[in-house]
Write a protein that holds these residues in place. Structure first.
Motif, PDB file in Angstrom:
ATOM      1  N   ASN A  16       0.793  -1.232   0.000  1.00  0.00           N
ATOM      2  CA  ASN A  16       0.000   0.000   0.000  1.00  0.00           C
ATOM      3  C   ASN A  16       0.828   1.286   0.000  1.00  0.00           C
ATOM      4  OD1 ASN A  16      -2.480  -1.351  -0.041  1.00  0.00           O
ATOM      5  ND2 ASN A  16      -2.395  -1.632   2.169  1.00  0.00           N
ATOM      6  N   ASP A  17       2.096   1.229  -0.364  1.00  0.00           N
ATOM      7  CA  ASP A  17       2.941   2.420  -0.398  1.00  0.00           C
ATOM      8  C   ASP A  17       2.759   3.216  -1.687  1.00  0.00           C
ATOM      9  OD1 ASP A  17       5.832   1.021   1.313  1.00  0.00           O
ATOM     10  OD2 ASP A  17       4.021   1.969   2.075  1.00  0.00           O
ATOM     11  N   VAL A  18       2.438   2.559  -2.786  1.00  0.00           N
ATOM     12  CA  VAL A  18       2.381   3.214  -4.090  1.00  0.00           C
ATOM     13  C   VAL A  18       1.045   2.922  -4.737  1.00  0.00           C
ATOM     14  CG1 VAL A  18       3.412   3.312  -6.392  1.00  0.00           C
ATOM     15  CG2 VAL A  18       4.863   2.958  -4.392  1.00  0.00           C
ATOM     16  N   ARG A  19       0.462   3.948  -5.357  1.00  0.00           N
ATOM     17  CA  ARG A  19      -0.775   3.741  -6.096  1.00  0.00           C
ATOM     18  C   ARG A  19      -0.776   4.633  -7.326  1.00  0.00           C
ATOM     19  NH1 ARG A  19      -7.081   3.860  -4.223  1.00  0.00           N
ATOM     20  NH2 ARG A  19      -7.834   3.296  -6.262  1.00  0.00           N
ATOM     21  N   ILE A  20      -0.989   4.054  -8.480  1.00  0.00           N
ATOM     22  CA  ILE A  20      -1.107   4.788  -9.731  1.00  0.00           C
ATOM     23  C   ILE A  20      -2.586   4.788 -10.091  1.00  0.00           C
ATOM     24  CG2 ILE A  20      -0.450   4.870 -12.156  1.00  0.00           C
ATOM     25  CD1 ILE A  20       2.051   3.233 -11.344  1.00  0.00           C
ATOM     26  N   VAL A  21      -3.156   5.962 -10.303  1.00  0.00           N
ATOM     27  CA  VAL A  21      -4.584   6.042 -10.569  1.00  0.00           C
ATOM     28  C   VAL A  21      -4.847   6.476 -12.003  1.00  0.00           C
ATOM     29  CG1 VAL A  21      -5.236   6.481  -8.173  1.00  0.00           C
ATOM     30  CG2 VAL A  21      -4.726   8.381  -9.684  1.00  0.00           C
ATOM     31  N   ASN A  22      -6.011   6.136 -12.486  1.00  0.00           N
ATOM     32  CA  ASN A  22      -6.441   6.517 -13.817  1.00  0.00           C
ATOM     33  C   ASN A  22      -6.989   7.932 -13.758  1.00  0.00           C
ATOM     34  OD1 ASN A  22      -7.531   6.788 -16.319  1.00  0.00           O
ATOM     35  ND2 ASN A  22      -9.038   5.176 -16.111  1.00  0.00           N
ATOM     36  N   PHE A  23      -6.210   8.921 -14.207  1.00  0.00           N
ATOM     37  CA  PHE A  23      -6.646  10.305 -14.117  1.00  0.00           C
ATOM     38  C   PHE A  23      -7.686  10.665 -15.165  1.00  0.00           C
ATOM     39  CE2 PHE A  23      -3.067  10.394 -17.000  1.00  0.00           C
ATOM     40  CZ  PHE A  23      -3.486  11.260 -17.994  1.00  0.00           C
ATOM     41  N   PHE A  24      -7.964   9.793 -16.137  1.00  0.00           N
ATOM     42  CA  PHE A  24      -8.965  10.078 -17.161  1.00  0.00           C
ATOM     43  C   PHE A  24     -10.373  10.177 -16.571  1.00  0.00           C
ATOM     44  CE2 PHE A  24      -5.611   8.073 -19.771  1.00  0.00           C
ATOM     45  CZ  PHE A  24      -5.336   9.164 -20.580  1.00  0.00           C
ATOM     46  N   ASP A  25     -10.583   9.629 -15.393  1.00  0.00           N
ATOM     47  CA  ASP A  25     -11.887   9.697 -14.742  1.00  0.00           C
ATOM     48  C   ASP A  25     -12.000  10.859 -13.757  1.00  0.00           C
ATOM     49  OD1 ASP A  25     -12.896   7.475 -16.090  1.00  0.00           O
ATOM     50  OD2 ASP A  25     -12.137   6.091 -14.594  1.00  0.00           O
ATOM     51  N   SER A  26     -10.982  11.708 -13.697  1.00  0.00           N
ATOM     52  CA  SER A  26     -11.018  12.833 -12.761  1.00  0.00           C
ATOM     53  C   SER A  26     -11.997  13.890 -13.267  1.00  0.00           C
ATOM     54  CB  SER A  26      -9.625  13.448 -12.603  1.00  0.00           C
ATOM     55  OG  SER A  26      -9.259  14.116 -13.799  1.00  0.00           O
ATOM     56  N   PRO A  27     -12.556  14.692 -12.365  1.00  0.00           N
ATOM     57  CA  PRO A  27     -13.469  15.759 -12.790  1.00  0.00           C
ATOM     58  C   PRO A  27     -12.821  16.728 -13.782  1.00  0.00           C
ATOM     59  CG  PRO A  27     -13.580  15.469 -10.411  1.00  0.00           C
ATOM     60  CD  PRO A  27     -12.441  14.615 -10.908  1.00  0.00           C
ATOM     61  N   GLU A  28     -11.549  17.030 -13.576  1.00  0.00           N
ATOM     62  CA  GLU A  28     -10.842  17.954 -14.468  1.00  0.00           C
ATOM     63  C   GLU A  28     -10.724  17.386 -15.872  1.00  0.00           C
ATOM     64  OE1 GLU A  28      -9.726  16.893 -11.534  1.00  0.00           O
ATOM     65  OE2 GLU A  28      -9.557  18.670 -10.276  1.00  0.00           O
ATOM     66  N   ALA A  29     -10.401  16.083 -15.971  1.00  0.00           N
ATOM     67  CA  ALA A  29     -10.270  15.445 -17.282  1.00  0.00           C
ATOM     68  C   ALA A  29     -11.612  15.382 -17.992  1.00  0.00           C
ATOM     69  CB  ALA A  29      -9.677  14.048 -17.130  1.00  0.00           C
ATOM     70  N   LYS A  30     -12.672  15.090 -17.249  1.00  0.00           N
ATOM     71  CA  LYS A  30     -14.009  15.032 -17.851  1.00  0.00           C
ATOM     72  C   LYS A  30     -14.435  16.406 -18.360  1.00  0.00           C
ATOM     73  CE  LYS A  30     -15.559  10.988 -15.311  1.00  0.00           C
ATOM     74  NZ  LYS A  30     -16.458  10.449 -14.299  1.00  0.00           N
ATOM     75  N   LEU A  31     -14.157  17.461 -17.595  1.00  0.00           N
ATOM     76  CA  LEU A  31     -14.483  18.818 -18.018  1.00  0.00           C
ATOM     77  C   LEU A  31     -13.696  19.196 -19.271  1.00  0.00           C
ATOM     78  CD1 LEU A  31     -15.839  21.568 -17.620  1.00  0.00           C
ATOM     79  CD2 LEU A  31     -13.949  22.167 -16.089  1.00  0.00           C
ATOM     80  N   THR A  32     -12.417  18.887 -19.291  1.00  0.00           N
ATOM     81  CA  THR A  32     -11.576  19.195 -20.439  1.00  0.00           C
ATOM     82  C   THR A  32     -12.055  18.452 -21.680  1.00  0.00           C
ATOM     83  OG1 THR A  32      -9.704  19.593 -18.973  1.00  0.00           O
ATOM     84  CG2 THR A  32      -9.204  19.181 -21.291  1.00  0.00           C
ATOM     85  N   LYS A  33     -12.432  17.197 -21.516  1.00  0.00           N
ATOM     86  CA  LYS A  33     -12.949  16.400 -22.638  1.00  0.00           C
ATOM     87  C   LYS A  33     -14.222  17.036 -23.188  1.00  0.00           C
ATOM     88  CE  LYS A  33     -14.423  11.749 -23.878  1.00  0.00           C
ATOM     89  NZ  LYS A  33     -15.834  11.516 -23.903  1.00  0.00           N
ATOM     90  N   LYS A  34     -15.124  17.452 -22.314  1.00  0.00           N
ATOM     91  CA  LYS A  34     -16.381  18.083 -22.743  1.00  0.00           C
ATOM     92  C   LYS A  34     -16.102  19.381 -23.481  1.00  0.00           C
ATOM     93  CE  LYS A  34     -21.026  19.047 -21.839  1.00  0.00           C
ATOM     94  NZ  LYS A  34     -21.423  19.280 -23.186  1.00  0.00           N
ATOM     95  N   GLU A  35     -15.187  20.202 -22.956  1.00  0.00           N
ATOM     96  CA  GLU A  35     -14.840  21.458 -23.620  1.00  0.00           C
ATOM     97  C   GLU A  35     -14.279  21.195 -25.017  1.00  0.00           C
ATOM     98  OE1 GLU A  35     -12.156  23.322 -20.913  1.00  0.00           O
ATOM     99  OE2 GLU A  35     -13.762  24.113 -19.654  1.00  0.00           O
ATOM    100  N   ALA A  36     -13.433  20.190 -25.157  1.00  0.00           N
ATOM    101  CA  ALA A  36     -12.855  19.858 -26.457  1.00  0.00           C
ATOM    102  C   ALA A  36     -13.939  19.371 -27.421  1.00  0.00           C
ATOM    103  CB  ALA A  36     -11.771  18.802 -26.299  1.00  0.00           C
ATOM    104  N   GLU A  37     -14.833  18.536 -26.937  1.00  0.00           N
ATOM    105  CA  GLU A  37     -15.911  18.022 -27.782  1.00  0.00           C
ATOM    106  C   GLU A  37     -16.866  19.130 -28.227  1.00  0.00           C
ATOM    107  OE1 GLU A  37     -16.115  13.496 -25.982  1.00  0.00           O
ATOM    108  OE2 GLU A  37     -17.506  15.000 -25.213  1.00  0.00           O
ATOM    109  N   ASP A  38     -17.045  20.147 -27.380  1.00  0.00           N
ATOM    110  CA  ASP A  38     -17.935  21.261 -27.692  1.00  0.00           C
ATOM    111  C   ASP A  38     -17.227  22.373 -28.466  1.00  0.00           C
ATOM    112  OD1 ASP A  38     -19.901  19.893 -26.331  1.00  0.00           O
ATOM    113  OD2 ASP A  38     -19.775  21.120 -24.508  1.00  0.00           O
ATOM    114  N   GLY A  39     -15.948  22.179 -28.776  1.00  0.00           N
ATOM    115  CA  GLY A  39     -15.198  23.185 -29.533  1.00  0.00           C
ATOM    116  C   GLY A  39     -14.868  24.420 -28.732  1.00  0.00           C
TER     117      GLY A  39
END
Length: 61
Positions: A16-39
């Protein structure tokens, strides 16, 4: 030793010392994806700046 967690992207060290997480599911990544999709994005950088940035992040520590 790393143990695979449920979603297939996250890994956690057995101790339990190290954890790599999937940042694609973060709120920031989701917002950025939506902004890109909306132009709603714009590029304020030239190709030379982009190349310099790529070289910087590809440089070993």
């Amino acid at each position: 030793m790393l143990d695979k967690l449920e979603n297939g992207f996250d890994y956690q060290a057995s101790n339990n010392d190290v954890r790599i997480v999937n940042f694609f599911d973060s709120p920031e990544a989701k917002l950025t994806k939506k902004e890109a999709e909306d132009g709603k994005t714009e590029a304020n950088v030239n190709l030379s700046d982009f190349a310099n940035w790529i070289n910087k992040i590809n440089t070993p520590l």
